[in-house]
Design a protein around this motif. Structure first.
Motif, PDB file in Angstrom:
ATOM      1  N   GLN A 268       2.849  69.161 -48.703  1.00 31.88           N
ATOM      2  CA  GLN A 268       4.541  68.992 -49.363  1.00 31.88           C
ATOM      3  C   GLN A 268       5.574  68.288 -48.647  1.00 31.88           C
ATOM      4  OE1 GLN A 268       5.768  73.102 -51.185  1.00 31.88           O
ATOM      5  NE2 GLN A 268       4.587  72.582 -53.364  1.00 31.88           N
ATOM      6  N   LYS A 269       5.729  68.278 -47.349  1.00 28.86           N
ATOM      7  CA  LYS A 269       6.845  68.027 -46.485  1.00 28.86           C
ATOM      8  C   LYS A 269       6.431  65.978 -46.307  1.00 28.86           C
ATOM      9  CE  LYS A 269       9.165  68.421 -42.223  1.00 28.86           C
ATOM     10  NZ  LYS A 269       9.055  69.319 -40.426  1.00 28.86           N
ATOM     11  N   SER A 270       4.964  66.168 -46.357  1.00 32.72           N
ATOM     12  CA  SER A 270       3.863  64.799 -45.928  1.00 32.72           C
ATOM     13  C   SER A 270       4.074  63.844 -47.232  1.00 32.72           C
ATOM     14  CB  SER A 270       2.946  64.654 -45.212  1.00 32.72           C
ATOM     15  OG  SER A 270       2.848  65.947 -44.138  1.00 32.72           O
ATOM     16  N   ILE A 271       4.009  64.258 -48.084  1.00 32.16           N
ATOM     17  CA  ILE A 271       4.299  63.714 -49.414  1.00 32.16           C
ATOM     18  C   ILE A 271       5.559  63.534 -50.260  1.00 32.16           C
ATOM     19  CG2 ILE A 271       1.631  64.034 -49.846  1.00 32.16           C
ATOM     20  CD1 ILE A 271       2.242  65.359 -51.882  1.00 32.16           C
ATOM     21  N   CYS A 272       6.873  64.606 -50.200  1.00 31.00           N
ATOM     22  CA  CYS A 272       7.603  64.632 -51.282  1.00 31.00           C
ATOM     23  C   CYS A 272       8.436  63.248 -51.155  1.00 31.00           C
ATOM     24  CB  CYS A 272       8.748  65.190 -49.807  1.00 31.00           C
ATOM     25  SG  CYS A 272       9.389  66.442 -51.026  1.00 31.00           S
ATOM     26  N   GLY A 273       8.515  63.039 -52.470  1.00 30.37           N
ATOM     27  CA  GLY A 273       9.306  61.021 -52.529  1.00 30.37           C
ATOM     28  C   GLY A 273       8.045  60.425 -52.869  1.00 30.37           C
ATOM     29  N   LYS A 274       7.042  60.862 -52.082  1.00 30.86           N
ATOM     30  CA  LYS A 274       6.147  59.617 -51.374  1.00 30.86           C
ATOM     31  C   LYS A 274       5.165  58.628 -52.700  1.00 30.86           C
ATOM     32  CE  LYS A 274       7.646  59.519 -46.820  1.00 30.86           C
ATOM     33  NZ  LYS A 274       6.368  60.324 -45.488  1.00 30.86           N
ATOM     34  N   LYS A 275       5.082  57.702 -52.952  1.00 28.97           N
ATOM     35  CA  LYS A 275       3.950  57.128 -53.938  1.00 28.97           C
ATOM     36  C   LYS A 275       2.644  56.998 -52.782  1.00 28.97           C
ATOM     37  CE  LYS A 275       5.506  53.730 -56.097  1.00 28.97           C
ATOM     38  NZ  LYS A 275       5.164  51.916 -56.590  1.00 28.97           N
ATOM     39  N   PHE A 276       2.299  58.302 -53.372  1.00 25.59           N
ATOM     40  CA  PHE A 276       0.429  59.082 -52.523  1.00 25.59           C
ATOM     41  C   PHE A 276      -0.736  58.274 -53.959  1.00 25.59           C
ATOM     42  CE2 PHE A 276       1.585  62.541 -54.562  1.00 25.59           C
ATOM     43  CZ  PHE A 276      -0.078  63.086 -55.450  1.00 25.59           C
ATOM     44  N   LEU A 277      -1.872  57.764 -53.072  1.00 28.14           N
ATOM     45  CA  LEU A 277      -3.088  58.002 -53.623  1.00 28.14           C
ATOM     46  C   LEU A 277      -4.067  58.929 -53.809  1.00 28.14           C
ATOM     47  CD1 LEU A 277      -4.827  56.396 -56.076  1.00 28.14           C
ATOM     48  CD2 LEU A 277      -5.467  54.940 -53.618  1.00 28.14           C
ATOM     49  N   LEU A 278      -4.487  59.663 -54.944  1.00 28.61           N
ATOM     50  CA  LEU A 278      -5.447  60.976 -53.576  1.00 28.61           C
ATOM     51  C   LEU A 278      -6.696  60.207 -54.264  1.00 28.61           C
ATOM     52  CD1 LEU A 278      -6.751  63.464 -51.980  1.00 28.61           C
ATOM     53  CD2 LEU A 278      -5.016  65.138 -53.892  1.00 28.61           C
ATOM     54  N   VAL A 279      -7.749  60.786 -54.194  1.00 26.72           N
ATOM     55  CA  VAL A 279      -9.371  60.266 -54.304  1.00 26.72           C
ATOM     56  C   VAL A 279     -10.125  61.498 -53.700  1.00 26.72           C
ATOM     57  CG1 VAL A 279     -10.962  58.866 -54.698  1.00 26.72           C
ATOM     58  CG2 VAL A 279      -9.665  57.608 -54.260  1.00 26.72           C
ATOM     59  N   LEU A 280     -10.327  62.746 -55.490  1.00 20.19           N
ATOM     60  CA  LEU A 280     -11.063  63.232 -54.917  1.00 20.19           C
ATOM     61  C   LEU A 280     -12.987  62.830 -55.605  1.00 20.19           C
ATOM     62  CD1 LEU A 280      -8.789  65.951 -56.393  1.00 20.19           C
ATOM     63  CD2 LEU A 280      -9.130  65.652 -54.129  1.00 20.19           C
ATOM     64  N   ASP A 281     -13.333  62.678 -54.376  1.00 20.07           N
ATOM     65  CA  ASP A 281     -14.752  62.344 -54.768  1.00 20.07           C
ATOM     66  C   ASP A 281     -16.056  63.667 -54.952  1.00 20.07           C
ATOM     67  OD1 ASP A 281     -16.847  60.310 -55.251  1.00 20.07           O
ATOM     68  OD2 ASP A 281     -17.900  60.474 -52.831  1.00 20.07           O
ATOM     69  N   ASP A 282     -16.452  63.622 -55.991  1.00 20.16           N
ATOM     70  CA  ASP A 282     -17.512  63.798 -56.632  1.00 20.16           C
ATOM     71  C   ASP A 282     -17.281  65.769 -56.360  1.00 20.16           C
ATOM     72  OD1 ASP A 282     -20.201  64.559 -56.705  1.00 20.16           O
ATOM     73  OD2 ASP A 282     -20.930  65.709 -54.874  1.00 20.16           O
ATOM     74  N   VAL A 283     -16.478  65.647 -57.827  1.00 23.70           N
ATOM     75  CA  VAL A 283     -16.014  66.989 -57.890  1.00 23.70           C
ATOM     76  C   VAL A 283     -16.545  67.545 -59.188  1.00 23.70           C
ATOM     77  CG1 VAL A 283     -14.019  68.043 -59.259  1.00 23.70           C
ATOM     78  CG2 VAL A 283     -13.554  66.135 -58.349  1.00 23.70           C
ATOM     79  N   TRP A 284     -17.014  69.148 -59.070  1.00 22.94           N
ATOM     80  CA  TRP A 284     -18.054  69.710 -60.019  1.00 22.94           C
ATOM     81  C   TRP A 284     -17.696  70.660 -60.746  1.00 22.94           C
ATOM     82  CZ3 TRP A 284     -23.052  68.857 -60.754  1.00 22.94           C
ATOM     83  CH2 TRP A 284     -23.820  67.322 -60.064  1.00 22.94           C
ATOM     84  N   THR A 285     -15.871  71.081 -60.159  1.00 21.04           N
ATOM     85  CA  THR A 285     -15.725  72.843 -60.726  1.00 21.04           C
ATOM     86  C   THR A 285     -15.675  72.420 -62.192  1.00 21.04           C
ATOM     87  OG1 THR A 285     -14.619  74.761 -60.459  1.00 21.04           O
ATOM     88  CG2 THR A 285     -13.690  72.515 -59.112  1.00 21.04           C
ATOM     89  N   GLU A 286     -15.204  73.712 -63.217  1.00 25.07           N
ATOM     90  CA  GLU A 286     -15.231  73.223 -64.168  1.00 25.07           C
ATOM     91  C   GLU A 286     -13.374  74.950 -64.215  1.00 25.07           C
ATOM     92  OE1 GLU A 286     -18.044  72.822 -67.978  1.00 25.07           O
ATOM     93  OE2 GLU A 286     -19.041  72.139 -66.258  1.00 25.07           O
ATOM     94  N   ASP A 287     -13.980  75.033 -63.504  1.00 23.53           N
ATOM     95  CA  ASP A 287     -12.261  76.223 -62.579  1.00 23.53           C
ATOM     96  C   ASP A 287     -11.599  76.128 -63.300  1.00 23.53           C
ATOM     97  OD1 ASP A 287     -11.481  78.338 -62.337  1.00 23.53           O
ATOM     98  OD2 ASP A 287     -13.048  79.070 -61.252  1.00 23.53           O
ATOM     99  N   TYR A 288     -10.594  75.879 -63.784  1.00 22.99           N
ATOM    100  CA  TYR A 288      -8.998  75.424 -63.916  1.00 22.99           C
ATOM    101  C   TYR A 288      -8.443  76.277 -63.204  1.00 22.99           C
ATOM    102  CZ  TYR A 288      -4.781  73.531 -65.532  1.00 22.99           C
ATOM    103  OH  TYR A 288      -3.206  73.005 -65.716  1.00 22.99           O
ATOM    104  N   GLN A 289      -8.700  77.844 -63.090  1.00 23.54           N
ATOM    105  CA  GLN A 289      -7.792  78.381 -62.420  1.00 23.54           C
ATOM    106  C   GLN A 289      -7.391  77.377 -60.333  1.00 23.54           C
ATOM    107  OE1 GLN A 289      -8.819  82.355 -62.248  1.00 23.54           O
ATOM    108  NE2 GLN A 289      -7.259  82.569 -64.141  1.00 23.54           N
ATOM    109  N   LEU A 290      -9.302  76.630 -60.159  1.00 23.03           N
ATOM    110  CA  LEU A 290      -9.406  76.843 -58.792  1.00 23.03           C
ATOM    111  C   LEU A 290      -8.374  74.769 -58.613  1.00 23.03           C
ATOM    112  CD1 LEU A 290     -12.981  77.164 -57.696  1.00 23.03           C
ATOM    113  CD2 LEU A 290     -11.257  77.766 -56.788  1.00 23.03           C
ATOM    114  N   TRP A 291      -8.026  74.217 -59.379  1.00 26.29           N
ATOM    115  CA  TRP A 291      -7.681  73.207 -60.074  1.00 26.29           C
ATOM    116  C   TRP A 291      -6.510  72.936 -59.880  1.00 26.29           C
ATOM    117  CZ3 TRP A 291      -6.621  68.775 -58.389  1.00 26.29           C
ATOM    118  CH2 TRP A 291      -5.868  67.636 -59.697  1.00 26.29           C
ATOM    119  N   GLU A 292      -5.866  74.297 -60.924  1.00 30.91           N
ATOM    120  CA  GLU A 292      -4.557  74.090 -60.171  1.00 30.91           C
ATOM    121  C   GLU A 292      -4.125  75.462 -59.060  1.00 30.91           C
ATOM    122  OE1 GLU A 292      -1.402  76.678 -63.154  1.00 30.91           O
ATOM    123  OE2 GLU A 292      -3.413  77.693 -62.730  1.00 30.91           O
ATOM    124  N   GLN A 293      -4.662  75.095 -57.848  1.00 33.92           N
ATOM    125  CA  GLN A 293      -4.836  75.642 -57.298  1.00 33.92           C
ATOM    126  C   GLN A 293      -4.287  74.888 -56.166  1.00 33.92           C
ATOM    127  OE1 GLN A 293      -6.864  78.940 -55.094  1.00 33.92           O
ATOM    128  NE2 GLN A 293      -7.454  79.783 -56.269  1.00 33.92           N
TER     129      GLN A 293
END
Length: 910
Positions: A268-293
């Motif tokens: 959070q300190k590194s990205i706060c207020g900065k425009k970022f692009l995050l690529v999450l390649d090859d995601v399999w989980t359908e568990d929303y709780q894991l994604w929410e973390q």
């Protein structure tokens, strides 16, 4: 795979007969007849294996029959390897018996105890062979019910070389790329509603990752986002691992943080207020709780930030509540045909292309727009020039198999079945690696070697055969994401998920990918069928195997997630690994010492303990691993010495150590007996802190004499400790014709006289094949004669460092192939001129591209005069650092067109 296994067993059986003939090793009465009968039966069975492997895809009974055959082949290999090891041990013990000449040993009457043991061992192997022979006969009889077709095994062994084609150009994705770019670069009021997430979904091998890479590396995207992060997620979805991967991408270095809260705060300190692009390649989980973390710590990014996700499943995209979902479809037929033609017709004549073009289009169409399948088929057809062969592929029954439902491609099956059996075996073995694992090419070849997959009947180097196999698989698109060295050689790669799935399908339960918290670890039956296993460790844990549930394992690769670790191995746990051929424990910070029971792993050929930062000692029983080929303790910096009996490891080919102040301080006596050594990064002449008693057990430089198979690069350390030039001459460095790189280091400085140091250096003249040379801490005014009268005409890289007494430079301009020259810390040199250029060649430094001088404190004058000849015509860069008295750079070099790259650093006179 079964064919290659049977080939290994047949070779061992033949070797057993040869041992009896050449070394008068008496087998138990009747066993020779049993071995011959077993050999004949195996050859009959082997003739139908190729047909069985094709039919197993659709016929479950055939698959079961093949699994039984492979299981008995593994058992035979273990029994025969035990015999070969016992024979090797007896040979070494004979050599070690100093009080008895060799002839006496073979003719003397052995003690009753020794005699009893030998007879007992032979009787034991005889009983095992008889039991195995009966099972093999049963399997051979069962083959008749399947009506298999026989195949000529000699034909199957033929290896056809194909060319790797550059397919970096992406076909048929312009429209998809445009849509994703608009989503990434556009403005949207939806940003205020939460994270703006773009999901690309589609079947495996369709090109999702390629599309994401195109967008990620687009110039407009680079300019638009302040921060770009790429994380390969794969399965399982472990939030803390992904958080750490994000933080490491942000920091540009590894992180030791394990606390989720601390990781989130850093991110959070590194990205706060900065425009970022995050690529999450090859995601399999359908568990929303894991994604929410994960997503909660990303909300503080600047406006316009984006998350780009790739996944096979639309349900994953919906679970993530994607702002935009993009379904990636198949390639258009025209683009599939173009990609296929680029690969398949590479190197073919115009007439041949015209003859095969229409068939090629039909083959490409059968790939159903799947880029991975198109590449695999294109690579397969590149090796085939006969029209009939092309028609056979087009009309193959493989296209009718219902394998798409099993997430397998007929294209991969066709390409796989075209491989010779040894390469099939090598490819299938790769299923042992976790998905998305970065595979080191040289490590993979050593692992293949440990399983006896690379034995060459033509007497060729196993490592050379392994490189050919690897290049063949790479050219056929079984590997991807290549990283290359500065010479263009592949050093590491990955496997596409679909290809990995395919390899696992072929190996069934033979290759296991386990997690430290996996339910499979608790399933004994599942583990007992495994022969090769990788264990992913996501948290500090106890040793997970127990109850003898992995007794058949031949490979154990422990992959640590950052700095997590397995607690020290209890000695009893090692006893279940007696059939291991390869064990990789690199990066385990819990290992201080290995249990002495490791010496019971008589089959072990590969042991990797690199980067074990707390490892301090190796047990002396390591010296009983007679079959060991690779021992890697690089960067295990607390390990100061090797076992004293290392000279027993006569099969050792690669001894990888970190030598010097941090790492191994000396080599034990007997290293000179390791005549099979191909890799030895450092030969340490002396430990400067060793007592006289310890020093007597340390090997001396003359032990290098018989190490004539050394390859790659070698550093000889502590040369100032050599007190007799005759000892250095006995090293016979000039006979090490396979060495490409050599460092002669005279540090640490001893009370060696200048005259002695010069004589030692003279005696260490390298072989003229040498490509790279470094001379460090040479404390003599004159250079050795082989530097003054250049004999190293193949040299391309030269580094002279800390030669503080030398007053002039040797005539290096006469080296015809020299491309890079570094001259560091030679402070007594005041003048550089004609002596540096040499006088006998028409062009001085004809190939030199990069020249660097550093810390030349007394250097005042540099003259370069052409005098009717060219000087450094290829020079691209010149670096001068901390040379305060140098008045000028020769104008001849400054006036070059195009100009050379000039870099001046530190204080100097100009």
């Amino acid at each position: 795979m079964a064919d290659a296994l049977l080939s290994i067993v047949l070779d061992r059986l033949a070797s057993l007969i040869q041992q009896q003939f050449h070394h008068e090793v008496c087998l138990v009465v009747g066993v020779k007849r049993e071995i011959q009968s077993l050999t004949n039966t195996l050859q009959i069975v082997r003739a139908v294996v190729a047909d069985a492997e094709k039919r197993q895809v659709n016929e479950e009974p055939v698959k079961v029959w093949l699994e039984r055959l492979k299981d008995i082949a593994y058992q035979m290999d273990d029994v025969l390897d035990e015999w070969s090891t016992a024979f090797l041990k007896s040979q070494i013990e004979r050599v070690e018996s100093p009080s008895m000449p060799k002839k006496k040993v073979s003719s003397c009457i052995p003690s009753p105890c020794i005699c009893f043991k030998r007879v007992a061992r032979r009787r034991d192997i005889a009983l095992k062979i008889k039991g195995i022979k009966q099972e093999v006969e049963d399997i051979a009889n069962e083959r008749n019910q399947f009506d298999f077709k026989s195949t000529n095994n000699e034909e199957l062994q033929r290896i056809i070389t194909i060319s790797a084609v550059d397919t970096t150009e992406v076909y048929g994705r312009d429209r998809d790329e445009g849509i994703i770019l608009r989503q990434l670069l556009g403005t949207s009021c939806e940003q205020s509603l939460g994270l703006y997430t773009i999901s690309v979904f589609g079947m495996g091998g369709i090109g999702k990752t390629t599309l994401a890479q195109l967008a990620f590396n687009h110039d407009d995207v680079k300019a638009h986002f302040e921060i770009r992060i790429w994380v390969c997620v794969s399965d399982p979805f472990v939030p803390i691992r992904i958080l750490r991967a994000i933080l490491e991408a942000l920091q540009g270095q590894s992180s030791d943080l394990h606390d989720p809260e601390a990781l989130q705060q850093k991110i959070q300190k590194s990205i706060c207020g900065k425009k970022f692009l995050l690529v999450l390649d090859d995601v399999w989980t359908e568990d929303y709780q894991l994604w929410e973390q994960l997503k909660n710590c990303l909300k503080c990014g600047g406006g316009g930030s984006r998350i780009l996700v790739t996944t096979r499943n639309e349900s994953v995209a919906r679970m993530m509540r994607s702002t935009y979902m993009h379904s990636l479809g198949s390639l258009p037929l025209e683009q599939s045909q173009a990609l296929f033609s680029q690969i398949a017709f590479c190197g073919k004549s115009t007439d041949k292309i015209e003859e095969l073009e229409e068939i090629g289009k039909k083959i490409a169409d059968k790939c159903k727009g799947l880029p991975l399948a198109v590449k695999a088929l294109g690579s397969l057809m590149q090796s085939k020039n006969n029209k009939e062969d092309w028609e056979n592929v087009l009309n193959s029954k493989m296209w009718e198999l219902d394998v798409f439902e099993k997430k397998l491609s007929p294209a991969l099956l066709l390409s796989y079945y075209d491989l010779p059996p040894p390469i099939k075996q090598c490819f299938s073995y790769c299923a042992v690696f976790p998905k998305d694992h970065s595979i080191e090419r040289d490590d993979l070849i050593k692992l293949w070697m440990a399983q006896s997959y690379l034995n060459s009947k033509a007497g060729r180097e196993m490592e050379t055969v392994g490189r050919e196999y690897f290049e063949n698989l790479a050219a056929r698109s079984f590997f991807q994401d290549f990283e290359k060295d500065d010479k263009g050689n592949i050093v590491r790669c990955k496997m596409h998920d679909i290809v990995h799935d395919f390899a696992q399908f072929l190996t069934h339960n033979e290759c296991l990918n386990l997690e430290d918290d996996s339910e499979n670890l608790k399933t004994n039956l599942y583990l007992q069928k495994g022969r090769h296993a990788s264990l992913m460790v996501h948290g500090s844990t106890k040793f997970p195997f127990s109850d003898n549930n992995v007794r058949n394992l031949r490979t154990l690769l422990v992959v640590f997630d950052d700095r997590y670790r397995i607690d020290p191995f209890p000695p009893y746990s090692f006893q279940q690994f007696k059939y291991l051929r390869a064990m990789d424990l690199r990066g385990n910070d819990s290992i201080v010492e290995l249990p002495r029971e490791v010496g019971e792993f008589v089959h072990l050929r590969y042991l990797n303990l690199s980067y074990c930062r707390r490892l301090e000692t190796l047990p002396e029983t390591i010296s009983e691993l007679w079959n060991l080929q690779t021992l890697n303790v690089c960067c295990s910096l607390r390990l100061k010495k090797l076992p004293q009996g290392m000279g027993n490891l006569v099969n050792l080919r690669h001894l990888l150590i970190s030598g010097g102040i941090y790492g191994v301080r000396s080599l034990p006596k007997g290293v000179g007996r390791l005549t099979s050594l191909r890799t030895l990064p450092a030969f340490i002449v002396c430990d400067e802190d060793a007592s006289d008693e310890v020093a007597s057990d340390v090997c001396e430089i003359e032990e290098m004499r018989k190490l004539n198979e050394l390859r790659g690069e070698l550093e000889i350390k502590g040369l100032s400790s050599v007190e007799d030039a005759g000892e250095a001459e006995k090293a016979e460095l000039k006979n090490k014709k396979h060495l490409h790189g050599l460092t002669l280091s005279f540090k640490p400085w001893k009370k060696q006289t200048m005259m002695m140091m010069k004589e030692v250096a003279e005696a260490l003249q390298p072989h003229p094949n040498l490509k790279s040379l470094c001379i460090a801490s040479y404390q003599v005014r004159e250079w050795p004669k082989w530097m003054i009268e250049p004999s190293l005409l193949q040299l391309t890289h030269l580094h002279l460092s800390s030669c503080i007494e030398c007053q002039c430079l040797p005539p290096l301009g006469e080296l015809p192939l020299l491309e890079s020259l570094k001259i560091y810390c030679i402070p007594e040199v005041k003048y550089v001129g004609g002596e540096f250029l040499g006088s006998s060649s028409a062009i001085a430094f004809p190939r030199l591209k990069h020249l660097s001088f550093k810390i030349m404190s007394k250097w005042e004058n540099w003259e370069v005069k052409e005098e009717g000849r060219k000087v450094m015509p290829c020079l691209l860069s010149l670096e001068i650092t901390r040379s305060p008295k140098l008045a000028a750079v020769p104008s001849l070099l400054l006036q070059r067109k195009p100009p050379i790259k000039l870099l001046l650093r530190g204080r100097w006179a100009l």
